[in-house]
Scaffold this motif. Structure first.
Motif, PDB file in Angstrom:
ATOM      1  N   THR A 123      10.774   3.039   0.990  1.00 44.08           N
ATOM      2  CA  THR A 123      10.741   3.725   2.266  1.00 44.08           C
ATOM      3  C   THR A 123       9.276   4.329   2.615  1.00 44.08           C
ATOM      4  OG1 THR A 123      11.868   5.756   0.953  1.00 44.08           O
ATOM      5  CG2 THR A 123      13.215   4.135   2.035  1.00 44.08           C
ATOM      6  N   GLU A 124       8.604   4.528   1.744  1.00 43.27           N
ATOM      7  CA  GLU A 124       7.282   5.246   1.730  1.00 43.27           C
ATOM      8  C   GLU A 124       6.189   4.337   2.595  1.00 43.27           C
ATOM      9  OE1 GLU A 124       5.722   7.776  -1.355  1.00 43.27           O
ATOM     10  OE2 GLU A 124       7.703   7.237  -2.436  1.00 43.27           O
ATOM     11  N   VAL A 125       6.380   4.209   3.874  1.00 39.94           N
ATOM     12  CA  VAL A 125       5.498   3.289   4.483  1.00 39.94           C
ATOM     13  C   VAL A 125       4.076   3.887   4.946  1.00 39.94           C
ATOM     14  CG1 VAL A 125       7.471   1.944   5.489  1.00 39.94           C
ATOM     15  CG2 VAL A 125       6.715   4.150   6.875  1.00 39.94           C
ATOM     16  N   ASP A 126       3.935   5.125   4.551  1.00 39.69           N
ATOM     17  CA  ASP A 126       2.684   5.694   4.870  1.00 39.69           C
ATOM     18  C   ASP A 126       1.445   5.037   4.277  1.00 39.69           C
ATOM     19  OD1 ASP A 126       4.004   7.634   6.423  1.00 39.69           O
ATOM     20  OD2 ASP A 126       3.753   9.328   5.289  1.00 39.69           O
ATOM     21  N   VAL A 127       1.821   4.153   3.090  1.00 45.10           N
ATOM     22  CA  VAL A 127       0.679   3.677   2.575  1.00 45.10           C
ATOM     23  C   VAL A 127      -0.059   2.269   3.433  1.00 45.10           C
ATOM     24  CG1 VAL A 127       1.748   3.757   0.161  1.00 45.10           C
ATOM     25  CG2 VAL A 127       2.411   1.643   1.565  1.00 45.10           C
ATOM     26  N   LEU A 128       0.727   2.136   4.592  1.00 46.46           N
ATOM     27  CA  LEU A 128       0.192   1.213   5.628  1.00 46.46           C
ATOM     28  C   LEU A 128      -0.417   1.812   6.683  1.00 46.46           C
ATOM     29  CD1 LEU A 128       3.423  -1.120   5.924  1.00 46.46           C
ATOM     30  CD2 LEU A 128       1.634  -1.340   4.260  1.00 46.46           C
TER      31      LEU A 128
END
Length: 238
Positions: A172-177
């Motif tokens: 769920t940690e889409v901040d990597v994108l």
């Protein structure tokens, strides 16, 4: 008799799974590399595009180019190849638009996230690939070493990024994108690359994420960059 049939069926299932996970991966991986090499050769034989504008010339004579940015591809449209010397001299895998399994990851190789920036564009070039099955293009992502070259080839030339670090995150940690990974809304004017895959092997529990930073663009007219020089290949992750 029934027990023997069930035992035989179980053995056949195990053999199929083994083929899919190991032998099938070897075959599909080799086929994917051959397809990538064929496209690289096709680009090499085509007339070289005009080099982009020169930004500066460094004291040692190195010419720094403004990297060209191509339009975002359609879903499952092949637009680039990925070459990572640490993964072996023959590693050459297509990159296509989208990250669906059915259209891109299972059938082509490496997928470009919809919100991703393009090679050479300011922001984050975000890509996904399998670590197991279907040729497992990101199987050795955990074997990358500091400053390893991650090279994206297009018709225009070669975009070299340098590996910096690994991270494990929840799905769920889409901040990597984000344009600046893990810092949504922040703009630095830098160019990043982010490679994502499932972790641990044979599991969807987490994501392994490899980050890199842009180093240079080399126009096709100048031939392959020095960043593609062979290095000691990493062993596959089992």
């Amino acid at each position: 008799m029934l027990g023997e049939l069930l035992l035989t069926a179980g053995v056949l299932v195990l053999l199929f799974v083994s083929w899919q996970m190991w032998i099938g991966d070897i075959i599909i991986g080799a086929q994917n590399n051959e397809k990538g090499a064929a496209l690289s050769e096709q680009w090499a034989q085509a007339p070289a595009p005009e080099p982009p504008p020169v930004v500066e010339t460094e004291p040692d004579g190195t010419v720094v180019y403004e990297p060209p940015v191509r339009p975002h591809p359609a879903d499952a449209e092949i637009f680039a190849n990925m070459l990572i010397p640490r993964f072996g001299a023959d590693y050459n895998v297509h990159i296509a638009g989208g990250t669906s399994r059915a259209r891109t990851l299972d059938r082509i190789g490496i997928g470009l996230y919809t919100q991703s920036k393009m090679p050479g564009e300011v922001g984050n070039l975000a890509l996904a690939g399998h670590r197991t099955t279907w040729g497992k293009p990101f199987n050795r992502i955990d074997k990358l070493r500091l400053n390893d070259a991650i090279v994206v080839e297009t018709l225009d030339g070669w975009y070299t990024y340098r590996f910096r670090t690994l991270e494990y995150v929840r799905p769920t940690e889409v901040d990597v994108l984000a344009d600046v990974p893990q810092q949504p809304g922040v703009q630095t004017g830098e160019r990043y690359i982010t490679l994502t895959a499932c972790s641990p092997l044979y599991s969807l529990a987490e994501r392994i994420v490899a980050y890199g930073v842009f180093e240079s663009f080399q126009p096709r007219a100048e031939g392959p960059p020095a960043s593609l020089a062979p290095v000691e290949p990493a062993s596959p992750s089992l």
